[in-house]
Design a protein around this motif. Structure first.
Motif, PDB file in Angstrom:
ATOM      1  N   TYR A 187      -1.962  -3.820  -8.639  1.00 49.31           N
ATOM      2  CA  TYR A 187      -2.792  -2.746  -8.105  1.00 49.31           C
ATOM      3  C   TYR A 187      -2.312  -2.379  -6.717  1.00 49.31           C
ATOM      4  O   TYR A 187      -2.209  -3.244  -5.856  1.00 49.31           O
ATOM      5  N   GLY A 188      -2.034  -1.115  -6.510  1.00 49.82           N
ATOM      6  CA  GLY A 188      -1.735  -0.658  -5.152  1.00 49.82           C
ATOM      7  C   GLY A 188      -3.057  -0.354  -4.467  1.00 49.82           C
ATOM      8  O   GLY A 188      -3.919   0.300  -5.042  1.00 49.82           O
ATOM      9  N   ILE A 189      -3.207  -0.883  -3.260  1.00 52.95           N
ATOM     10  CA  ILE A 189      -4.463  -0.644  -2.539  1.00 52.95           C
ATOM     11  C   ILE A 189      -4.220   0.551  -1.620  1.00 52.95           C
ATOM     12  O   ILE A 189      -3.596   0.413  -0.575  1.00 52.95           O
ATOM     13  N   ASP A 190      -4.669   1.735  -2.029  1.00 51.26           N
ATOM     14  CA  ASP A 190      -4.431   2.911  -1.197  1.00 51.26           C
ATOM     15  C   ASP A 190      -5.719   3.694  -0.976  1.00 51.26           C
ATOM     16  O   ASP A 190      -6.808   3.212  -1.259  1.00 51.26           O
ATOM     17  N   GLN A 191      -5.553   4.930  -0.492  1.00 46.82           N
ATOM     18  CA  GLN A 191      -6.743   5.689  -0.090  1.00 46.82           C
ATOM     19  C   GLN A 191      -7.674   6.051  -1.235  1.00 46.82           C
ATOM     20  O   GLN A 191      -8.824   6.390  -1.006  1.00 46.82           O
ATOM     21  N   GLN A 192      -7.146   6.008  -2.462  1.00 48.14           N
ATOM     22  CA  GLN A 192      -8.019   6.343  -3.592  1.00 48.14           C
ATOM     23  C   GLN A 192      -8.935   5.173  -3.986  1.00 48.14           C
ATOM     24  O   GLN A 192      -9.844   5.338  -4.770  1.00 48.14           O
ATOM     25  N   ALA A 193      -8.676   4.007  -3.446  1.00 48.47           N
ATOM     26  CA  ALA A 193      -9.482   2.834  -3.798  1.00 48.47           C
ATOM     27  C   ALA A 193     -10.832   2.912  -3.090  1.00 48.47           C
ATOM     28  O   ALA A 193     -10.909   3.289  -1.930  1.00 48.47           O
TER      29      ALA A 193
END
Lengths: 254, 317
Positions: free
Chosen positions: A38-44
Motif C-alpha cells: 500500500y502506498g500511503i499518499d494523499q488519497q489515504a
C-alpha cells in the motif's frame, strides 16, 4: 530457482506425513501466500484520533521551531568557491564554541556537503539551524600529526576548499602553499589540534586518515546545539550573525 | 491511497502449479480445495521499516516524497485491514527514531505512542534507535506497549538488561508464529557512547540458533525475522540476502536499514533448499507491506495437507 523452490517442499513433506500419522496433533501447513503493498499518499484517509494525539506536540514543536533566535546582516549562502559565507560562519562559530570546551583547539574542519542549507537575510529561527545541521553530529577534537594535517590539506585542495577556521592557505596548480594554522606557518613536524565532528572523525567522506589520530577527545556537544548557543549569545550581546569572505582560502589561477 | 495489484502469471508459473498439484496427488494427499472452509486460516502480516520519526506526511515543498507517508493515514489503513482480517500481525524492522524534529524535541515519545495506538505487535532496533543512547531508548520504552525483539545484541551490562526479548511467539487461530529480531554491527556505525556495553554477536549464527528453537522446540508454523541488517551490499557484508541463504527455518525476513523500495518480495533458497522470502518497503512510512499466508488446518491423523504453494500477487509501489 523457482522450480526448485516448488518441488523441494513436497519431498520434505513425506517424513512430515509420517510424523503426522504418529501424532494426533492438529497441524498447520503453509499452503500459499500473497503480497500487496500500500502506498500511503494523499488519497489515504486519516485516523483522526492519531492526529488529535500528535497535534499538541506538533503545535509546541512548531512554536519552538518558529522561534526567532537571531538576525543575519546578509544572506549566508553556499555556492561559490573556495570560500562561502555559510561555510565561514559555520567554521568560525564552531571554533568559538569549541574553544569554550577545549582551549587547545587550533583549527576546525567540516565539509560543504555537511551543511545542508543556507540562512536568509533577516530573522533566523530554530528551524533554520535544524535545516542547516539536521544530523546529530557531535564535536570531536583530534590531535593530528603534521603528516595527517598535510593529508587534510590535500583533501581541501582536491575539493576546491572546505569550511575551515583557524587555518589559511593558498592553492596553485593543485598544491597548497602559504599555509598557516593559528597564524603560524604550518610545520609538518609538529602536531596540531583539530576540531571537527564525529561523522568525519570516524572516517566519513573518505577521510580515513582522521581515524588514526594521535589522540581523540569527544566533547559530547552536538554541533547543532553549539550553533544554537552561538546565535543565542550573539543575540544576547546585541550582535548579528555575520560572515566575511576573508581570503582564508585563495585559489591562484594565474 | 493507492493499492496496486499485479497478478503475475506466466506460463512457467502455470506449469509449476500444474506440476505441484500432480505431486500432491501422487503422494496421495488432499489438495487445498478439498478442505472445508474451517480448514483454512489466513494470516495477514503488515510491515514497515525505517519510519524515521516521520509522524506527519512529507511537507508539500516540491521534494520527491512530498505528501507521502504519515502515521494517521497508516493507522486508518491498518484499522481497515483489521476490520477485514481476523489475524493481523503488524511489525517494524527498526529505525523508528531520527529524521524529524519530533525526535529531536520529544526523544521518541510520539513515535512509540502512535505505534502502540496502531497496535504494532513487535519491532526490532535499528542503529538510529541508539541515537539518544541506551538511556534515551530506555526512557521511551514505557510509551511502547509492544516488545522490541533483538536476538544478537547482548544487553546484560546495559540499562536495557531484561527489557529486550530475543523472540516472541504469537498465536492466531491455532497458528504459531515465531518472530525474532537481528541488528547490525554497531561499532563504526553508532557512537560507542550511545551503545555502551551492548555486545553484538554474529547474526547468522544467532539466527540459526533462534530459528531452530522456534521450529524444533516451540513448533512454530511460521518463522519471521525482523532484520535491520540491510537488503544487500556491494561489499562483503552480512545482509538479508546472505542471511537468507545461510540459515534454516526462516520463512520470512522483513528487512530495513538500506531503505530499499522492493517492488516485490524476493524468494531465496535457504540451506535446506526451502524458500526464505525477503521484503522491505522503503522508508518513512511511505509504504505499508502486506503478506498474506494461507494455512491448511489439519485435524485427525490420516489427512495430509499440501505443502508450500506460492501464489504471489506482486504489488508495485
Amino acid at each position: 530457482m523457482k522450480i526448485q523452490t516448488h518441488f523441494r517442499p513436497f519431498i520434505l513433506t513425506v517424513p512430515l506425513w509420517i510424523a503426522l500419522i504418529c501424532s494426533c496433533q492438529k497441524h498447520l501447513t503453509l499452503s500459499k501466500n500473497e503480497y500487496k503493498q500500500y502506498g500511503i499518499d494523499q488519497q489515504a484517509g486519516e485516523d483522526s484520533s492519531i492526529v488529535k494525539y500528535y497535534l499538541p506536540y506538533k503545535e509546541k514543536m512548531q512554536a519552538e521551531m518558529d522561534k526567532v533566535i537571531g538576525q543575519t546582516e546578509q544572506a549566508l549562502t553556499k555556492p561559490g568557491q573556495p570560500e562561502t559565507l555559510m561555510g565561514n560562519y559555520f567554521a568560525d562559530a564552531m571554533l568559538k564554541e569549541g574553544l569554550k570546551k577545549d582551549p587547545n583547539i587550533q583549527f576546525t574542519f567540516s565539509t560543504k556537503g555537511g551543511l545542508r542549507s543556507t540562512f536568509p537575510k533577516g530573522d533566523i529561527t530554530v528551524s533554520d539551524v535544524f535545516e542547516l545541521m539536521p544530523f546529530e553530529n557531535e564535536m570531536v577534537t583530534l590531535k593530528l600529526t603534521g603528516a595527517s594535517v598535510q593529508q587534510l590539506i590535500d583533501f581541501i585542495v582536491k575539493k576546491d576548499g572546505e569550511p575551515i577556521s583557524g587555518m589559511r592557505l593558498k592553492i596553485k596548480d593543485g598544491k597548497a602553499y602559504d599555509i598557516t594554522i593559528g597564524n603560524q606557518p604550518f610545520d609538518i613536524n609538529k602536531t596540531y589540534n583539530l576540531l571537527t565532528y564525529d561523522y568525519l572523525a570516524d572516517g566519513g567522506d573518505e577521510l580515513d586518515f582522521l581515524k588514526k589520530p594521535v589522540e581523540r577527545k569527544d566533547i559530547g556537544i552536538k554541533l547543532r546545539d553549539a550553533l544554537l548557543d552561538n546565535i543565542n549569545d550573539l543575540t544576547a550581546q546585541g550582535k548579528k550573525i555575520t560572515a566575511q569572505l576573508d581570503g582564508r582560502i585563495i585559489i591562484d589561477k594565474n | 491511497m493507492e493499492e496496486l495489484l499485479l497478478t503475475k502469471t506466466n506460463r512457467r508459473d502455470f506449469l509449476k502449479k500444474g506440476a505441484g498439484a500432480a505431486a500432491i496427488f501422487t503422494l496421495g494427499t488432499v489438495p487445498f480445495t478439498a478442505f472445508g472452509r474451517d480448514s483454512n486460516v489466513q494470516l495477514t502480516i503488515l510491515h514497515t521499516n525505517d519510519v524515521h520519526s516521520r509522524i506527519e506526511p512529507f511537507p508539500m515543498d516540491g521534494s520527491r516524497n512530498q505528501g507521502l507517508g504519515g502515521v494517521a493515514r497508516r493507522a486508518a489503513l491498518v484499522k481497515k485491514i483489521r476490520q477485514e482480517q481476523p489475524n493481523v500481525l503488524l511489525l517494524d524492522a527498526g529505525d523508528v527514531f531520527q529524521g524529524t524534529p519530533y525526535f529531536n524535541l520529544y526523544g521518541g515519545e510520539v513515535e512509540m505512542t502512535v505505534m502502540s495506538d496502531m497496535g504494532y505487535d513487535a519491532a526490532t532496533m535499528g542503529n538510529h534507535d541508539f541515537d539518544n543512547g541506551i538511556a534515551g531508548f530506555v526512557k521511551q520504552l514505557p510509551h511502547a506497549n509492544f516488545p522490541f525483539l533483538v536476538s544478537n545484541y547482548n544487553f546484560e551490562n546495559t540499562e536495557l538488561k531484561g527489557k529486550i526479548q530475543s523472540y516472541k511467539i504469537f498465536k492466531k487461530q491455532g497458528i504459531k508464529i515465531g518472530v525474532f529480531g537481528l541488528g547490525l554491527e554497531l561499532n563504526g556505525l553508532v557512537n560507542k557512547k550511545n551503545y555502551g556495553e551492548t555486545v553484538y554477536t554474529d547474526p547468522i549464527a544467532k539466527a540459526n540458533e533462534v530459528a531452530s528453537i522456534l521450529k524444533n522446540e516451540e513448533h512454530c508454523d511460521l518463522i519471521i525475522c525482523l532484520s535491520h541488517l540491510g537488503y544487500k551490499y556491494r561489499e562483503e557484508k552480512v545482509s538479508d540476502q546472505i542471511l537468507a541463504k545461510s540459515t534454516r527455518n526462516i520463512n520470512l525476513i522483513i528487512g530495513g536499514h538500506t531503505h530499499t523500495f522492493m517492488k516485490a518480495p524476493e524468494d531465496i533458497l535457504n540451506l535446506d533448499g526451502k524458500v526464505t522470502t525477503i521484503n522491505q518497503v522503503g522508508f518513512a512510512g511511505i509504504n505499508l507491506g502486506r503478506l498474506d499466508y494461507f494455512f491448511n488446518r489439519e485435524s485427525g491423523k490420516h489427512k495430509m495437507v499440501s505443502a508450500v504453494y506460492p501464489v504471489h500477487e506482486y504489488g508495485l509501489a
